[in-house]
Design a protein around this motif. Structure first.
Motif, mmCIF file in Angstrom:
data_model
loop_
_atom_site.group_PDB
_atom_site.id
_atom_site.type_symbol
_atom_site.label_atom_id
_atom_site.label_comp_id
_atom_site.label_asym_id
_atom_site.label_seq_id
_atom_site.Cartn_x
_atom_site.Cartn_y
_atom_site.Cartn_z
ATOM 1 N N PRO A 19 0.501 -1.556 0.287
ATOM 2 C CA PRO A 19 -0.482 -0.229 0.239
ATOM 3 C C PRO A 19 0.878 1.440 -0.019
ATOM 4 N N SER A 20 2.094 1.111 0.973
ATOM 5 C CA SER A 20 3.111 2.744 1.086
ATOM 6 C C SER A 20 3.935 3.286 -0.347
ATOM 7 N N GLU A 21 3.926 1.925 -1.094
ATOM 8 C CA GLU A 21 4.394 1.957 -2.163
ATOM 9 C C GLU A 21 3.552 2.389 -3.571
ATOM 10 N N ILE A 22 2.230 2.095 -3.256
ATOM 11 C CA ILE A 22 1.298 2.622 -3.904
ATOM 12 C C ILE A 22 1.268 3.590 -3.829
ATOM 13 N N VAL A 23 0.158 4.343 -3.138
ATOM 14 C CA VAL A 23 0.627 6.026 -2.345
ATOM 15 C C VAL A 23 1.772 6.582 -2.930
ATOM 16 N N SER A 24 3.077 6.627 -3.050
ATOM 17 C CA SER A 24 3.740 6.787 -3.146
ATOM 18 C C SER A 24 4.081 6.837 -4.801
ATOM 19 N N LEU A 25 3.369 5.577 -6.380
ATOM 20 C CA LEU A 25 3.563 6.122 -7.628
ATOM 21 C C LEU A 25 2.584 6.735 -7.229
ATOM 22 N N ALA A 26 1.213 6.492 -6.793
ATOM 23 C CA ALA A 26 -0.194 7.935 -7.332
ATOM 24 C C ALA A 26 0.727 9.095 -7.060
ATOM 25 N N VAL A 27 0.677 9.650 -5.874
ATOM 26 C CA VAL A 27 1.506 11.148 -5.517
ATOM 27 C C VAL A 27 2.975 10.962 -6.739
ATOM 28 N N LYS A 28 3.686 10.114 -7.007
ATOM 29 C CA LYS A 28 4.850 10.143 -8.547
ATOM 30 C C LYS A 28 3.212 10.841 -9.763
ATOM 31 N N LYS A 29 2.645 10.094 -9.836
ATOM 32 C CA LYS A 29 1.812 9.708 -11.658
ATOM 33 C C LYS A 29 0.941 11.101 -11.178
ATOM 34 N N LYS A 30 0.725 11.736 -9.930
ATOM 35 C CA LYS A 30 0.177 13.316 -9.912
ATOM 36 C C LYS A 30 -1.467 12.842 -10.012
ATOM 37 N N LEU A 31 -1.973 11.935 -8.934
ATOM 38 C CA LEU A 31 -3.439 11.605 -8.956
ATOM 39 C C LEU A 31 -4.356 11.610 -7.957
ATOM 40 N N THR A 32 -4.873 12.902 -7.958
ATOM 41 C CA THR A 32 -5.881 13.028 -6.762
ATOM 42 C C THR A 32 -6.490 12.664 -5.535
ATOM 43 N N SER A 52 -0.126 8.325 3.977
ATOM 44 C CA SER A 52 -0.001 9.762 2.080
ATOM 45 C C SER A 52 -1.238 10.279 2.930
ATOM 46 N N PHE A 53 -0.409 10.589 4.515
ATOM 47 C CA PHE A 53 -0.516 11.789 5.606
ATOM 48 C C PHE A 53 0.827 12.820 4.780
ATOM 49 N N ASN A 54 0.264 13.889 4.841
ATOM 50 C CA ASN A 54 0.968 14.894 4.280
ATOM 51 C C ASN A 54 1.466 14.820 2.628
ATOM 52 N N GLN A 55 0.804 14.248 2.114
ATOM 53 C CA GLN A 55 0.767 13.568 1.008
ATOM 54 C C GLN A 55 -0.331 14.749 0.187
ATOM 55 N N PRO A 56 0.052 15.341 -0.853
ATOM 56 C CA PRO A 56 -1.746 15.446 -1.880
ATOM 57 C C PRO A 56 -2.465 14.673 -2.748
ATOM 58 N N LEU A 57 -2.629 13.770 -2.169
ATOM 59 C CA LEU A 57 -3.418 12.197 -1.827
ATOM 60 C C LEU A 57 -4.479 11.881 -1.177
ATOM 61 N N GLU A 58 -5.563 11.394 -2.002
ATOM 62 C CA GLU A 58 -6.877 11.343 -0.891
ATOM 63 C C GLU A 58 -6.853 9.875 -1.336
ATOM 64 N N ILE A 59 -7.232 9.387 -0.155
ATOM 65 C CA ILE A 59 -6.809 7.402 -0.287
ATOM 66 C C ILE A 59 -8.419 7.270 0.279
ATOM 67 N N ILE A 60 -9.262 6.975 -1.186
ATOM 68 C CA ILE A 60 -10.588 5.875 -0.523
ATOM 69 C C ILE A 60 -10.441 4.642 0.106
ATOM 70 N N PRO A 61 -11.571 4.146 0.837
ATOM 71 C CA PRO A 61 -10.780 2.873 1.329
ATOM 72 C C PRO A 61 -12.135 2.252 0.931
ATOM 73 N N GLY A 62 -11.890 1.439 0.447
ATOM 74 C CA GLY A 62 -12.879 0.083 0.024
ATOM 75 C C GLY A 62 -12.654 -1.268 -0.738
ATOM 76 N N ILE A 63 -13.004 -2.040 -0.609
ATOM 77 C CA ILE A 63 -13.143 -3.265 -0.922
ATOM 78 C C ILE A 63 -13.435 -4.026 -2.019
ATOM 79 N N GLU A 64 -12.937 -5.209 -2.895
ATOM 80 C CA GLU A 64 -13.472 -5.631 -3.957
ATOM 81 C C GLU A 64 -14.278 -7.164 -3.752
ATOM 82 N N LEU A 65 -16.065 -7.431 -3.437
ATOM 83 C CA LEU A 65 -16.294 -8.734 -3.104
ATOM 84 C C LEU A 65 -16.308 -9.659 -4.779
ATOM 85 N N SER A 66 -16.438 -10.861 -3.667
ATOM 86 C CA SER A 66 -17.032 -11.461 -4.763
ATOM 87 C C SER A 66 -17.704 -12.021 -4.846
ATOM 88 N N CYS A 67 -18.850 -12.343 -5.632
ATOM 89 C CA CYS A 67 -20.191 -13.297 -5.360
ATOM 90 C C CYS A 67 -20.025 -13.513 -6.500
#
Length: 285
Positions: A19-32, A52-67
């Motif tokens: 998750p930390s690496e994803i946040v870093s990549l998202a910040v690098k790509k300038k995603l909102t 994401s603390f003090n980063q210009p990135l909003e984290i939406i907490p989510g999940i993907e459920l299988s059914c």
């Protein structure tokens, strides 16, 4: 344009980045904003939030459920999950137990066929990960039983084949209730990946709408512009919100990049704003 990615996987399930690496990549790509939507788990959310603390990135907490819908496995995204809800945590724990039981059986069947590997090798050093077919495909490649992950899926990991027994069925009603009770925002993920055809896809949307579906993943790495256009019409027809995401998995899907999908994906923050407005005005959240 402020861009978002509302369908992302970390190594808490079948992605390869933390998750930390994803946040870093998202910040690098300038995603909102990004939504971390791992399969049947919320274990990566706290790490993503902290990273994401003090980063210009909003984290939406989510999940993907299988059914399972009429014999077809489908996936429902939950955006804005409340990861502190004890009932939700209990429900997700139950889903993980179902997966664990099936994974042990998959390993047993491979070992019975003299294809040896351990649970530790499957989890790749992350014992808390929710194991998916991608984990098994990677191990089969590493052990030399197949040359590519795609070959592993086709030869050994097709749903319902000898080496890949189906999971205990979770109904759409159950999956939707889990999300609704949690006050999450339910979205049907990648409708055209189920290969149901337009008529049955629309029937699926109608049935899920009756259960409380609020969104449809119109923009996805697997869609071309024509398919996205058809899905956009369905959102208008059934009063659903369009969403979009790359379905990023890191090296497990190397042709899909965070925020860009397979090269042409551009998901506006305006889609997320509309969802937020609805949650505030209609759900009081």
């Amino acid at each position: 344009m402020n861009l978002v990615d509302l369908h992302v996987h970390s190594n808490a399930s079948d992605g390869t980045l933390t998750p930390s690496e994803i946040v870093s990549l998202a910040v690098k790509k300038k995603l909102t904003a990004i939504a971390l939507t791992d399969h049947d788990t919320i274990d990566g959310l706290e790490e993503a939030k902290e990273a994401s603390f003090n980063q210009p990135l909003e984290i939406i907490p989510g999940i993907e459920l299988s059914c399972v819908y009429k014999g077809q496995e489908i996936h429902i995204l939950g955006l804005f999950v409340d990861s502190s809800d004890p009932h939700f945590i209990s429900e997700i724990s139950g889903l993980k137990n179902i997966r664990d039981k099936r994974n042990q059986e998959i390993i047993r069947r491979f070992q019975e066929a003299d294809m040896k590997f351990t649970l530790e090798e499957v989890t790749a050093g992350n014992p808390k990960t929710v194991i998916t077919r991608a984990h098994f495909a990677r191990v089969l490649c590493e052990k030399g039983y197949v040359k590519t992950m795609d070959q592993a899926f086709k030869k050994y990991l097709t749903y319902g084949c000898h080496f890949c027994p189906k999971k205990e069925d979770i109904t759409p009603e159950h999956a939707m209730k889990i999300l609704k009770d949690n006050h999450a925002f339910p979205v049907l993920a990648h409708p055209y990946l189920y290969h149901m055809g337009d008529k049955k896809t629309e029937e699926l949307v109608m049935d899920l709408k009756d259960l409380g579906l609020l969104g449809l993943e119109v923009y996805h790495s697997s869609n071309n512009s024509y398919e996205s256009g058809k899905l956009k019409k369905l959102t208008k027809q059934y009063g659903l919100f369009p969403t979009g995401g790359s379905d990023f998995h890191g090296n497990n899907k190397p042709d899909i990049d965070l925020g860009n999908g397979r090269g042409g994906l551009r998901i506006s923050y305006l889609l997320l704003e509309d969802i937020k407005k609805y949650r505030k005005e209609q759900m009081g959240l």
